[in-house]
Scaffold this motif. Structure first.
Motif, PDB file in Angstrom:
ATOM      1  N   MET A   1      -2.238  -4.594  -3.539  1.00  0.00           N
ATOM      2  CA  MET A   1      -2.311  -6.234  -3.859  1.00  0.00           C
ATOM      3  C   MET A   1      -2.399  -6.373  -4.771  1.00  0.00           C
ATOM      4  O   MET A   1      -3.518  -7.369  -5.035  1.00  0.00           O
ATOM      5  CB  MET A   1      -3.804  -6.297  -3.092  1.00  0.00           C
TER       6      MET A   1
ATOM      7  N   LYS B   1       4.453  -7.612  16.126  1.00  0.00           N
ATOM      8  CA  LYS B   1       5.924  -7.826  15.772  1.00  0.00           C
ATOM      9  C   LYS B   1       6.837  -7.627  14.177  1.00  0.00           C
ATOM     10  O   LYS B   1       7.552  -8.249  13.843  1.00  0.00           O
ATOM     11  CB  LYS B   1       5.934  -9.673  15.897  1.00  0.00           C
ATOM     12  N   PHE B   2       5.393  -8.241  13.493  1.00  0.00           N
ATOM     13  CA  PHE B   2       5.400  -6.863  12.391  1.00  0.00           C
ATOM     14  C   PHE B   2       5.785  -5.473  12.281  1.00  0.00           C
ATOM     15  O   PHE B   2       6.332  -5.363  11.100  1.00  0.00           O
ATOM     16  CB  PHE B   2       4.771  -7.704  11.078  1.00  0.00           C
ATOM     17  N   TYR B   3       5.644  -4.549  13.361  1.00  0.00           N
ATOM     18  CA  TYR B   3       5.581  -3.286  13.120  1.00  0.00           C
ATOM     19  C   TYR B   3       6.863  -2.795  14.021  1.00  0.00           C
ATOM     20  O   TYR B   3       6.563  -3.130  15.168  1.00  0.00           O
ATOM     21  CB  TYR B   3       4.380  -3.112  13.883  1.00  0.00           C
TER      22      TYR B   3
ATOM     23  N   TYR C   1      -5.231  -0.789   8.752  1.00  0.00           N
ATOM     24  CA  TYR C   1      -6.215  -1.614   7.458  1.00  0.00           C
ATOM     25  C   TYR C   1      -7.481  -1.604   8.122  1.00  0.00           C
ATOM     26  O   TYR C   1      -6.816  -2.250   9.047  1.00  0.00           O
ATOM     27  CB  TYR C   1      -6.186  -2.303   6.075  1.00  0.00           C
TER      28      TYR C   1
ATOM     29  N   LEU D   1       6.796  -1.562   1.638  1.00  0.00           N
ATOM     30  CA  LEU D   1       6.657  -2.344   3.053  1.00  0.00           C
ATOM     31  C   LEU D   1       7.434  -1.199   3.863  1.00  0.00           C
ATOM     32  O   LEU D   1       6.664  -1.343   5.163  1.00  0.00           O
ATOM     33  CB  LEU D   1       8.354  -3.076   2.666  1.00  0.00           C
TER      34      LEU D   1
ATOM     35  N   LYS E   1       3.637   0.685   4.591  1.00  0.00           N
ATOM     36  CA  LYS E   1       2.499  -0.172   5.045  1.00  0.00           C
ATOM     37  C   LYS E   1       2.487  -0.560   6.679  1.00  0.00           C
ATOM     38  O   LYS E   1       2.235  -0.159   7.475  1.00  0.00           O
ATOM     39  CB  LYS E   1       3.175  -1.630   4.462  1.00  0.00           C
TER      40      LYS E   1
END
Lengths: 284, 217
Positions: free
Chosen positions: A51, A101-103, A79, A71, A74
């Motif tokens: 970050m 939806k991101f995983y 976190y 990516l 992550k």
């Protein structure tokens, strides 16, 4: 295998600097990341998550470079930032429907089992959850996408003792299988006395020591002596406090002469932190 | 990027702002009004509220923790912004068709809602996007200065265009006179406006992406 490998991180701000921060966390363990407020814990965590742009240094998560595989890594990392909330007016159900939806490895069954276990009601809004429940919700999300490394920044801050103890039990259960590792930053050192396997102590942007918890504590001694005994050890003390009965001070165990008649005991993590902070104050 | 767009639509944009285009579009039915104001409502109300919501809900940190690239974060935000703008103008254009039918003999002092006028509205929003997006992504959370500057830019264009439209005989003819019956001319102004809107928004995205890569969360 190392879950987290931080190598020589350097980052300079006008009023603060991370200086050559390095430490390693073995897979399947809990590492307490301790330091006073402003010591550099959150800056280090943000560096791990890419970050902030570090001036130099490398971060490896599960054996792969964070800079090159951010990516993918992550996907394997979860976190929780204590005290920072996201979309508090949204219902848990809505927030989860967006996040999942991101995983790629999201597992609804795992998610539902953690909801039941943590007694989380999906119809509640984030704002309606207590601080402890919000941390549990973050954990439920992280574990449902198969996170192998949990990075928790002050997750127990603001929790009552019962909620903290409950959360610490959960952390211990999570690492018991040997697959999940936790980096746990806090200034509430009593939490780490209970659960941490390793300690990394950061002070003024520099890692003072990173090692096994007991080894860490045993590498210092807390001395208690009469005022007349102070001159014998004053130069070796990291910091000390004087009162009408004598003095109390912290010393590196290797600097202490065991034949001396000054009382010595293994300090707690909190005592180590306090005396290091006192040393910094003395240098200001 | 699709997931990020859905995230913004489900979490970041209040449902009221999906109804807003319908309400502001209905303002087109006011005869002889300053129709430039209709898309400007998006700039005045929707944008500050949307960006305020992102900031209040720590969206930057929330999104940065997820497995998404910074470029996709910018691309999705620009797509949501442009999508809402098109929704606003699109619905206002539909209401404008009714306005022209309802008041066929209206004497307009401000621009009447013909295709050419909508082309000017697209240019106005193009200027708005160029300033807003590129300024906002210097920090990706401070929106006050970017909003004020972009609204000022858009309004300056609207005022200048309107003034020239009244003062210049050529423009008066195009936007009020015989020109409004010239479908080819009107369509070409609209298409020109859309092209400028796309070009400026793309340039804004490129500037924003470059700036956002340097942003520290």
């Amino acid at each position: 295998m190392l879950a987290l490998d931080i190598r020589h991180l350097n980052k300079k701000y006008p009023n603060f600097q991370l200086k050559d921060v390095s430490f390693q966390l073995e897979k399947g363990y809990i590492m307490g990341f301790i330091g006073a407020n402003g010591a550099g814990k959150t800056t280090t965590i943000k560096s791990i998550l890419n970050m902030i742009h570090v001036d130099s240094g490398e971060v490896y998560v599960l054996g792969r470079s964070m800079a090159e595989h951010e990516l993918e890594l992550k996907q394997d990392t979860g976190y929780a930032f204590g005290g920072i909330d996201f979309y508090t007016h949204s219902r848990i159900r809505t927030l989860t429907s967006v996040i999942k939806k991101f995983y790629a490895n999201w597992d609804d069954d795992t998610y539902n089992s953690y909801l039941r276990r943590f007694k989380l009601d999906e119809n509640k809004k984030v704002a309606q959850l207590s601080t402890g429940m919000r941390v549990k919700y973050s954990l439920a999300l992280a574990l449902s996408h198969g996170a192998k490394l949990l990075i928790l920044d002050e997750p127990t801050s603001g929790l009552d003792p019962v909620a903290r103890d409950d959360l610490l039990d959960i952390f211990q259960e999570l690492v018991a299988g040997g697959e999940i590792s936790i980096l746990f930053s806090t200034h509430i050192t009593s939490d780490l006395e209970k659960v941490a396997d390793f300690i990394t102590f950061i002070e003024n942007g520099q890692v003072v020591r990173s090692c096994d918890k007991e080894q860490f504590k045993e590498s210092y001694l807390l001395l208690n002596g009469a005022a007349s005994q102070l001159p014998q050890v004053r130069k070796q003390l990291i910091a000390y406090k004087s009162n009408s009965f004598g003095f109390t001070g912290l010393i590196h165990a290797c600097d202490f002469d065991p034949s001396s008649d000054i009382k010595a005991a293994t300090p707690s993590l909190e005592e180590i932190m306090i005396y290091f902070a006192k040393k910094e104050d003395a240098h200001v | 990027m699709y997931n990020l767009v859905m995230k913004d639509l489900k979490l970041g944009v209040h449902p009221a702002f999906f109804v807003m285009p319908l309400l502001t579009g209905a303002l087109m039915l006011i005869p002889g009004w300053i129709y430039f104001i209709v898309p400007l409502y998006f700039c005045w109300i929707t944008v500050p509220n949307m960006f305020g919501q992102y900031k209040a809900q720590n969206d930057l940190l929330f999104t940065s923790m997820m497995p998404v690239s910074k470029l996709d974060m910018v691309k999705a935000r620009v797509a949501v912004l442009a999508g809402l703008e098109i929704l606003h103008i699109g619905l206002a254009m539909i209401f404008g068709l009714f306005t022209n039918r309802l008041y066929p003999n209206m004497e307009y002092f401000f621009f009447p809602p013909h295709m050419g006028f909508w082309g000017l509205c697209f240019v106005m929003l193009a200027i708005f996007n160029l300033v807003l997006i590129s300024m906002y992504y210097k920090t990706a959370y401070k929106y006050g200065g970017a909003t004020v500057a972009s609204i000022t830019g858009a309004m300056l264009f609207a005022v200048t265009a309107q003034w020239l439209g009244i003062r210049s005989p050529l423009l008066l003819d195009i936007f009020y006179g015989d020109g409004i019956h010239n479908r080819g001319l009107q369509a070409s102004i609209l298409i020109g406006g859309i092209v400028i809107f796309i070009a400026f928004t793309y340039i804004a995205y490129r500037i924003a992406a470059r700036r956002f890569l340097r942003v520290e969360v």
